[in-house]
Design a protein around this motif. Structure first.
Motif, short mmCIF file in Angstrom:
data_model
loop_
_atom_site.label_atom_id
_atom_site.label_comp_id
_atom_site.label_asym_id
_atom_site.label_seq_id
_atom_site.Cartn_x
_atom_site.Cartn_y
_atom_site.Cartn_z
N ALA A 1 0.78 -1.20 0.10
CA ALA A 1 0.05 0.03 -0.07
C ALA A 1 0.67 1.27 -0.01
O ALA A 1 0.42 2.17 -0.58
CB ALA A 1 -0.92 -0.14 1.32
N LEU A 2 1.90 1.19 0.75
CA LEU A 2 2.86 2.58 0.69
C LEU A 2 3.32 2.61 -0.57
O LEU A 2 3.45 3.75 -1.18
CB LEU A 2 3.78 2.38 2.07
N ALA A 3 4.02 1.40 -1.28
CA ALA A 3 4.67 1.75 -2.66
C ALA A 3 3.63 2.12 -3.55
O ALA A 3 3.90 2.75 -4.33
CB ALA A 3 5.15 0.07 -3.05
N ALA A 4 2.23 1.55 -3.48
CA ALA A 4 1.46 2.19 -4.42
C ALA A 4 1.04 3.54 -4.06
O ALA A 4 0.96 4.39 -5.00
CB ALA A 4 0.11 1.35 -4.18
N ALA A 5 1.10 4.00 -2.90
CA ALA A 5 0.86 5.43 -2.49
C ALA A 5 2.05 6.41 -3.11
O ALA A 5 1.72 7.65 -3.45
CB ALA A 5 0.51 5.58 -1.15
N ALA A 6 3.18 5.82 -2.87
CA ALA A 6 4.23 6.60 -3.20
C ALA A 6 4.83 6.61 -4.56
O ALA A 6 5.56 7.21 -5.03
CB ALA A 6 5.41 6.23 -2.33
N ALA A 7 4.17 5.80 -5.38
CA ALA A 7 4.45 5.59 -6.90
C ALA A 7 4.71 6.81 -7.50
O ALA A 7 3.93 7.78 -7.35
CB ALA A 7 3.49 4.66 -7.65
N GLY A 8 5.97 7.17 -8.15
CA GLY A 8 6.06 8.14 -8.88
C GLY A 8 6.84 9.21 -7.83
O GLY A 8 7.26 10.32 -8.41
N GLN A 9 6.82 9.04 -6.69
CA GLN A 9 7.27 10.06 -5.68
C GLN A 9 8.12 9.52 -4.91
O GLN A 9 8.66 10.26 -4.01
CB GLN A 9 6.11 10.50 -4.71
N GLU A 10 8.89 8.31 -5.29
CA GLU A 10 9.85 7.60 -4.27
C GLU A 10 11.29 8.47 -4.24
O GLU A 10 11.31 8.93 -3.12
CB GLU A 10 10.42 6.52 -5.21
N ASP A 11 11.47 9.42 -5.29
CA ASP A 11 12.85 10.18 -5.15
C ASP A 11 12.63 11.12 -3.96
O ASP A 11 13.38 11.61 -3.50
CB ASP A 11 13.24 10.78 -6.59
N GLU A 12 11.28 11.86 -4.20
CA GLU A 12 11.32 12.99 -3.03
C GLU A 12 10.93 12.36 -1.64
O GLU A 12 11.41 12.90 -0.65
CB GLU A 12 9.75 13.66 -3.67
N LEU A 13 10.19 11.13 -1.52
CA LEU A 13 10.02 10.59 -0.10
C LEU A 13 11.33 10.12 0.18
O LEU A 13 11.68 10.14 1.54
CB LEU A 13 9.04 9.48 -0.23
N ALA A 14 12.16 9.83 -0.74
CA ALA A 14 13.61 9.13 -0.08
C ALA A 14 14.40 10.40 0.70
O ALA A 14 15.35 9.82 1.36
CB ALA A 14 14.56 8.94 -1.53
N ARG A 15 13.93 11.43 0.52
CA ARG A 15 14.74 12.55 1.13
C ARG A 15 14.37 12.35 2.80
O ARG A 15 15.33 12.60 3.93
CB ARG A 15 14.29 13.74 0.93
N LEU A 16 13.22 11.77 3.03
CA LEU A 16 12.77 11.43 4.30
C LEU A 16 13.22 9.90 4.91
O LEU A 16 13.52 9.74 5.94
CB LEU A 16 11.31 11.56 4.67
#
Length: 131
Positions: free
Chosen positions: A99-114
């Motif tokens: 579910a987190l992977a689906a919600a983060a799809a396309g935003q992984e690089d931005e979320l990788a900052r956290l």
């Protein structure tokens, strides 16, 4: 480094926060109907924030909710500003990885900052290397 830090309060007795617990429980009820909720709990040291959240987390877990908590760690005069979010994201990644992977799809690089482990494989990150 922070995993051995104990986050449970001392008192098993819950006193004096019925109104706040009701506010949190109402938000949980609305979230269960699909209405997004976000709450922020703050206050001076020693006012019972941790104890309130422990009580609510127990109520929420019994209701079948996934509980992801994050807290501040004070280091000198400054804290780690995004530590609560990183901690909560890690808990969600453990509890609901798909579910987190689906919600983060396309935003992984931005979320990788956290949360660096959310960075996309193949984007030149060190974990892309084989062998």
């Amino acid at each position: 480094m922070l995993s051995p830090v104990e986050t449970r309060s001392v008192s098993p007795v819950f006193v004096g926060r019925v109104e706040e617990l009701e506010t949190l429980s109402d938000a949980l009820t609305r979230a269960a109907t699909g209405e997004p909720q976000a709450l922020l709990l703050g206050g001076e040291a020693g006012v019972g924030k941790t104890r309130l959240i422990e009580e609510f987390a127990t109520v929420a877990a019994r209701a079948g909710a996934v509980v992801a908590l994050g807290g501040c760690v004070e280091i000198g005069a400054d804290g780690l500003p995004f530590a609560p979010f990183s901690t909560a994201l890690r808990a969600l990644r453990r509890a609901l990885p798909e579910a987190l992977a689906a919600a983060a799809a396309g935003q992984e690089d931005e979320l990788a900052r956290l949360l660096p482990e959310l960075g996309e494989v193949g984007a030149g990150r060190p974990d892309d290397e084989e062998g």
